[in-house]
Design an enzyme around this catalytic site. Structure first.
Site, mmCIF file in Angstrom:
data_model
loop_
_atom_site.group_PDB
_atom_site.id
_atom_site.type_symbol
_atom_site.label_atom_id
_atom_site.label_comp_id
_atom_site.label_asym_id
_atom_site.label_seq_id
_atom_site.Cartn_x
_atom_site.Cartn_y
_atom_site.Cartn_z
ATOM 1 N N ASP A 274 0.546 -1.473 0.469
ATOM 2 C CA ASP A 274 0.186 0.127 0.077
ATOM 3 C C ASP A 274 0.710 1.527 -0.127
ATOM 4 O O ASP A 274 0.352 2.345 -1.088
ATOM 5 C CB ASP A 274 -1.058 0.245 1.357
ATOM 6 C CG ASP A 274 -1.976 -0.550 1.046
ATOM 7 O OD1 ASP A 274 -2.314 -1.384 0.043
ATOM 8 O OD2 ASP A 274 -2.481 -1.204 2.388
ATOM 9 N N ARG B 232 0.434 5.503 16.879
ATOM 10 C CA ARG B 232 0.129 6.747 16.057
ATOM 11 C C ARG B 232 1.075 7.578 16.132
ATOM 12 O O ARG B 232 0.806 9.040 15.234
ATOM 13 C CB ARG B 232 -1.907 6.711 15.829
ATOM 14 C CG ARG B 232 -1.684 5.409 15.161
ATOM 15 C CD ARG B 232 -1.270 5.018 14.112
ATOM 16 N NE ARG B 232 -1.735 3.361 13.494
ATOM 17 C CZ ARG B 232 -0.919 2.199 12.715
ATOM 18 N NH1 ARG B 232 0.555 3.059 12.631
ATOM 19 N NH2 ARG B 232 -0.973 1.761 12.136
ATOM 20 N N ASP C 75 -7.061 4.273 12.993
ATOM 21 C CA ASP C 75 -6.186 5.087 12.917
ATOM 22 C C ASP C 75 -6.183 6.657 11.749
ATOM 23 O O ASP C 75 -4.908 7.043 12.068
ATOM 24 C CB ASP C 75 -5.106 4.235 11.750
ATOM 25 C CG ASP C 75 -4.465 3.061 13.245
ATOM 26 O OD1 ASP C 75 -4.747 3.341 14.189
ATOM 27 O OD2 ASP C 75 -4.614 1.981 12.698
ATOM 28 N N SER D 162 -5.800 -8.142 8.252
ATOM 29 C CA SER D 162 -5.307 -6.983 7.863
ATOM 30 C C SER D 162 -4.763 -7.201 8.853
ATOM 31 O O SER D 162 -5.248 -7.698 10.397
ATOM 32 C CB SER D 162 -6.159 -6.017 8.092
ATOM 33 O OG SER D 162 -5.896 -4.452 8.621
#
Ligand code: ARG
Length: 414
Positions: A13, A93, A122, A173
């Site tokens: 990605d 994050r 996220d 995922s």
């Protein structure tokens, strides 16, 4: 070309994002890999990033900062989201947001980018963090803007003459860092389906773990873990050690239906052996060193603390306030805890602390007993006064029959 700093994992990605940001958006892309403990080889990162058209690939080892300033304070706070999730992904994050902004400033970039989709937590954590730290930076989220399937991404890269080898991708995922592994999607989307064995990578299935189990002793200093079995370890070594040991004994699996910030309930699997052992140990040490009132308020603070981390509000005054409270409570949370890890279970089997509030002389039933039994009578008389008065004045005639049986009779002298 204007410069942009991309949070780069080295996966398909974000590699595609480098090409897309360059070709479709006209940015000069600096790919920043923030290593919080799931590092791909630096060589692979560089090869992929540069092949995809990045001007530079920067690899930053942030593992120690991640543990010291994010994971350990959350541990000391007792912050578990919905009593289940040790927040590994969520805690990383704000650190990533901070480093993106710092590198953007150092590079003279006008924008930052991340690879989040448009339906998770996220994206919120990144965007809120970045915009709080520097509202002048533009944020681009290629996956949110133009979701491409895996095949489309590979094709897109090939169209631009970029041929790279990709790991075979499972159906899940996954996000992982040193504090935990988060797994979602695929067959897990049916909440009735048991996680297949390959959903778990860090932990042995409890039934396959050694029958004899193992004892481990964790030492804490003001709420932070500092030793394992008496050996002083830096945060990274300590957590790695406990991830290995806990994982071998099947400790740290979580299967949870979680409430996302964006209103979706989602099925999440977590593996967090070290965090699971450390939360159990830390809580045990607090039971020795905090008063009943402190323990009680701290549980409420912990729930709020977990929620603000989950909700992406790390850079807030509310967080500073809760952190200050938490740090104050940890002044005497120093000592050791012994735990037994056995086939998925973590059991505390001993604890000791220099500033312990546990007083053997008061607790004992032996001859050395220092507790004044006679004064218990007076204490109980006064403590029970409130319910006696209330019973006499208000409750005696109204209590249902079943509850009245054992009540004192009204004529009893008061
Ligand atoms: N549900 C967790 C959270 O919001 C983990 C998200 C993990 N991300 C992923 N791509 N699997 O913090």
């Amino acid at each position: 070309m204007p410069k942009l700093v991309l949070a780069y994992s080295g996966g398909l990605d974000t590699t595609t994002a480098i090409t897309w940001l360059t070709k479709e958006r006209g940015y000069d892309v600096v790919a920043l890999n923030i290593d919080v403990g799931m590092s791909r080889e630096q060589a692979v990162l560089e090869e992929r990033g540069l092949a995809a058209g990045a001007a530079r690939v920067i690899v930053e080892d942030a593992r120690e900062d991640f543990l010291r300033y994010f994971a350990f304070p959350a541990l000391a706070a007792g912050a578990l989201y919905q009593d289940a999730y040790p927040l590994a992904t969520a805690l990383a994050r704000p650190l990533m947001a901070k480093l993106l902004v710092d590198v953007a400033h150092g590079e003279g970039a006008v924008a930052v980018a991340h690879g989040c989709t448009g339906k998770g937590n996220d994206q919120v954590r990144f965007d809120v963090g970045i915009r709080t730290l520097d509202p002048s930076l533009a944020i681009v989220a290629p996956t949110r803007e133009e979701a491409m399937s895996r095949e489309m991404e590979i094709e897109y890269l090939q169209e631009h003459g970029i041929a790279l080898a990709w790991e075979v991708k499972g159906s899940f995922s996954i996000d992982e860092n040193i504090w935990g592994r988060s797994v979602e999607a695929g067959v897990l989307e049916d909440p009735w389906t048991a996680p297949p064995p390959d959903a778990y990578v860090w932990t042995t299935a409890p039934e396959d773990a050694p029958a004899e189990g193992v004892d481990v002793e964790i030492g804490f200093e003001k709420g932070f873990p500092v030793t394992v079995d008496g050996e002083a370890l830096d945060p990274v070594a300590l957590v790695e050690r406990l991830n290995d040991l806990g994982g071998q004994h099947g400790v740290g699996r979580v299967d949870h239906i979680e409430d996302r910030l964006v209103g979706i309930k989602s099925r999440e699997i977590y593996e967090a052996p070290a965090a699971t052992v450390l939360f159990a140990a830390h809580r045990a040490l607090e039971t020795m060193t905090l008063s009943r009132q402190q323990l009680k308020l701290k549980r409420e603070i912990a729930a709020q603390y977990a929620e603000l981390i989950y909700d992406g509000l790390w850079f807030s005054a509310h967080h500073q306030d809760l952190a200050a409270y938490t740090a104050s409570t940890q002044r005497f949370v120093s000592g050791q805890v012994r735990l037994r890890l056995h086939r998925g279970a973590v059991t505390v089997t001993g604890r000791r602390a220099e500033s312990s509030l546990y007083d053997r002389a008061l607790a004992t039933y032996d001859r050395e007993d220092a507790f004044d039994h006679a004064s218990a009578v007076g204490f109980i008389d006064i403590w029970g006064l409130q319910t006696r008065v209330q019973a006499r004045q208000q409750l005696l005639d109204q209590l249902p029959q079943a509850l009245r049986i054992a009540q004192p009779r009204k004529e009893a002298s008061e």
